[in-house]
Design a protein around this motif. Structure first.
Motif, short mmCIF file in Angstrom:
data_model
loop_
_atom_site.label_atom_id
_atom_site.label_comp_id
_atom_site.label_asym_id
_atom_site.label_seq_id
_atom_site.Cartn_x
_atom_site.Cartn_y
_atom_site.Cartn_z
N ASN A 1 47.73 42.61 46.80
CA ASN A 1 46.96 43.84 46.64
C ASN A 1 46.46 43.96 45.19
N PHE B 1 43.79 41.50 44.63
CA PHE B 1 42.60 41.97 45.32
C PHE B 1 41.91 43.07 44.51
N ARG B 2 42.78 43.97 43.99
CA ARG B 2 42.23 45.06 43.16
C ARG B 2 41.59 44.51 41.89
N GLU C 1 40.38 41.58 41.50
CA GLU C 1 39.13 40.91 41.88
C GLU C 1 38.02 41.94 42.09
N LEU C 2 38.41 43.05 42.75
CA LEU C 2 37.42 44.12 42.98
C LEU C 2 36.90 44.68 41.65
N VAL C 3 37.88 44.90 40.74
CA VAL C 3 37.51 45.44 39.42
C VAL C 3 36.57 44.47 38.71
N LEU D 1 34.68 42.16 40.11
CA LEU D 1 33.37 42.16 40.77
C LEU D 1 32.56 43.40 40.39
N ALA D 2 33.30 44.51 40.24
CA ALA D 2 32.60 45.76 39.91
C ALA D 2 32.08 45.76 38.48
#
Ligand code: GH3
Ligand code: MG
Ligand code: MG
Length: 373
Positions: free
Chosen positions: A185, A188-189, A191-193, A195-196
């Motif tokens: 998690n 994933f977070r 990675e999201l950050v 990507l963002a």
């Protein structure tokens, strides 16, 4: 049979049937003598002496008893000896040998007491042995019960241990699973950050992140009263490169530019992708002179990016508009707008140029010199 004859003989003496008793005892004596049963022979002779005495022949009875007691009864079983002395005392009494009778009677009492004591000792020993045996049996039973209890307890403990091990293993498995989910998690977070915040093509901060970084830089410059210069950089005739060499080449040029910037820029400088082939360069603690030098380095390196043969005759170049933070800058938007208008001038004046926004240009003679060159 001889043993039965002896008992029958004894019973007949008690009943007073002396002749019949004599027949039984003689029969038994014959067998015992022939068989060398010394003890039984003497017992039978003792009974014969009783018969002789009862028949009124005390001399014969005495002679017989003297033979029987020739070793003072030491060769016989002690319990039989006492009564022999008793009968001999009676016999001696009948013969008026009172002294001997008295001695025999004494011996009778002593032997009787001895045999009684021996019996009692034997009984006590037997009783003690029985007690010992009972105690051993009881102790064994107790030990067995204790063993059973210990076995039951160790079985329960083993079971408990198995359960504990199972529970611990389950706990570890659950914790490992939770940790795995947590880490997944977290990744994933992250990675999201990422990507963002990051531009996918160049790896540079994307526009949103660039705005954040520029805001922080501007606030810091204001708070610390330090210089801050920004630049809007735009690739020249990029559409043309795309058209002639293909979109992939255009992408390659953009990636090369970001790589060059990483090698060329100072530590505090930040380059972000502003959009398309445009970039925003934030240069904290850099006045116009430092900024111009940085841009010049970039411009020169970009000029060296090689294009495929389809791009023969084309060169990669950039134009940039610079703005220096000062009193006239009231917001980031305004700051960027000033840099943008300087870029517009650079494009209008022929591209592959760096231009400074008006206010800054007027206040820096050094820049005037730099841009002229
Ligand atoms: P100018 O010198 O006036 O800036 O001319 P220009 O062609 O660079 O400017 P224009 O705005 O006309 O065209 C920009 C081109 O950049 C158009 C667009 O297709 C191209 N472009 C924008 N983003 C990308 C990208 O990520 N990859 C590639 N290959 N091309 C892009
Ligand atoms: Mg453009
Ligand atoms: Mg362009």
């Amino acid at each position: 049979m001889a043993f039965a004859d002896v008992r029958v003989c004894e019973a007949r003496i008690e009943l007073g049937h002396l002749n019949q008793a004599l027949a039984s005892c003689n029969s038994a004596l014959k067998t015992f003598t022939a068989s060398n049963f010394a003890d039984e022979t003497k017992e039978t002779q003792g009974l014969l002496a009783r018969i002789q005495l009862a028949q009124g022949h005390p001399e014969r009875a005495l002679a017989t008893l003297n033979v029987v007691l020739d070793h003072n009864g030491d060769d016989m079983q002690p319990r039989r000896v006492a009564s022999l002395y008793e009968w001999r005392a009676s016999t001696n009494g009948a013969l008026h040998n009172y002294r001997d009778a008295y001695n025999d009677l004494n011996e009778y009492v002593r032997r009787y007491t001895l045999s009684n004591d021996a019996d009692r000792t034997r009984q006590a020993a037997a009783l003690r042995a029985r007690f010992e045996t009972d105690r051993e049996i009881e102790r064994n039973a107790l030990l067995k019960r204790e063993l059973d209890v210990a076995q039951e307890q160790s079985q329960r403990q083993a079971q408990q241990l198995r359960w504990n091990a199972f529970a611990a293993a389950s706990g570890v498995a659950v914790i490992a699973l939770l940790a795995y989910f947590l880490i997944s998690n977290l990744r994933f977070r992250q990675e999201l950050v990422r990507l963002a915040r990051q531009d996918g093509l160049t790896g540079l901060p994307n526009r949103r992140r660039t705005v954040e970084l520029a805001t922080v830089a501007l606030e810091s410059a204001i708070a610390n009263d330090l210089p801050l210069t920004i630049a809007i950089i735009d690739m020249d005739h990029f559409k043309f490169i795309n058209d002639r060499c293909g979109h992939a080449t255009g992408d390659h040029v953009l990636k090369e530019f970001s790589r060059i910037s990483r090698e060329t820029l100072r530590d505090p400088d930040v380059l972000g992708r502003w959009g398309g082939e445009e970039f925003l360069l934030i240069m904290p603690n850099a006045d116009l002179e430092v900024a111009m030098a940085t841009l010049e380095r970039l411009r020169t390196r970009v000029f060296g990016i090689r294009l495929p043969s389809s791009g023969a005759g084309l060169r990669v170049s950039l134009s940039a508009g610079l703005a220096l933070h000062g009193k006239h800058v009231r917001s980031l938007d305004e700051f960027i707008a000033r840099a943008d208008s300087a870029l517009y001038v650079a494009k209008n004046e022929g591209r592959d140029l760096v231009r400074v926004s008006d206010e800054n240009f007027l206040t820096s003679s050094g820049i005037r010199r730099a841009t002229r060159q």
